[in-house]
Scaffold this motif. Structure first.
Motif, mmCIF file in Angstrom:
data_model
loop_
_atom_site.group_PDB
_atom_site.id
_atom_site.type_symbol
_atom_site.label_atom_id
_atom_site.label_comp_id
_atom_site.label_asym_id
_atom_site.label_seq_id
_atom_site.Cartn_x
_atom_site.Cartn_y
_atom_site.Cartn_z
ATOM 1 N N LEU A 36 6.710 8.832 -0.852
ATOM 2 C CA LEU A 36 6.173 9.513 -2.028
ATOM 3 C C LEU A 36 5.292 8.512 -2.751
ATOM 4 N N THR A 37 4.058 8.915 -3.033
ATOM 5 C CA THR A 37 3.119 8.009 -3.690
ATOM 6 C C THR A 37 2.516 8.665 -4.918
ATOM 7 N N ASN A 41 -2.011 5.704 -5.075
ATOM 8 C CA ASN A 41 -1.450 5.241 -3.798
ATOM 9 C C ASN A 41 -0.294 4.265 -3.945
ATOM 10 N N GLU A 42 0.251 4.104 -5.139
ATOM 11 C CA GLU A 42 1.433 3.274 -5.339
ATOM 12 C C GLU A 42 2.649 4.021 -4.777
ATOM 13 N N ILE A 43 3.366 3.379 -3.857
ATOM 14 C CA ILE A 43 4.550 4.008 -3.264
ATOM 15 C C ILE A 43 5.698 3.931 -4.256
#
Length: 53
Positions: A36-37, A41-43
């Motif tokens: 899930l990001t 685009n940070e997970i």
């Protein structure tokens, strides 16, 4: 979601309060990687799913 070869097999966009539904019945048996990001685009969550009948 990707398979172990890195092939993207499922993508969905949800809002903060939405629930995520992944149609596992359509997948073959195997191991899948779910991430899930955020929009940048940070997970924020990562797990492995094992599908077996």
């Amino acid at each position: 979601m990707k398979d172990l070869l890195g092939k993207r097999i499922y993508t969905n966009f949800i809002n903060k309060n939405d629930k995520l539904y992944v149609p596992l019945t359509e997948l073959n048996n195997g191991i899948y990687l779910l991430s899930l990001t955020k929009s940048n685009n940070e997970i924020i969550y990562r797990t492995k799913l094992i599908k077996q009948n």
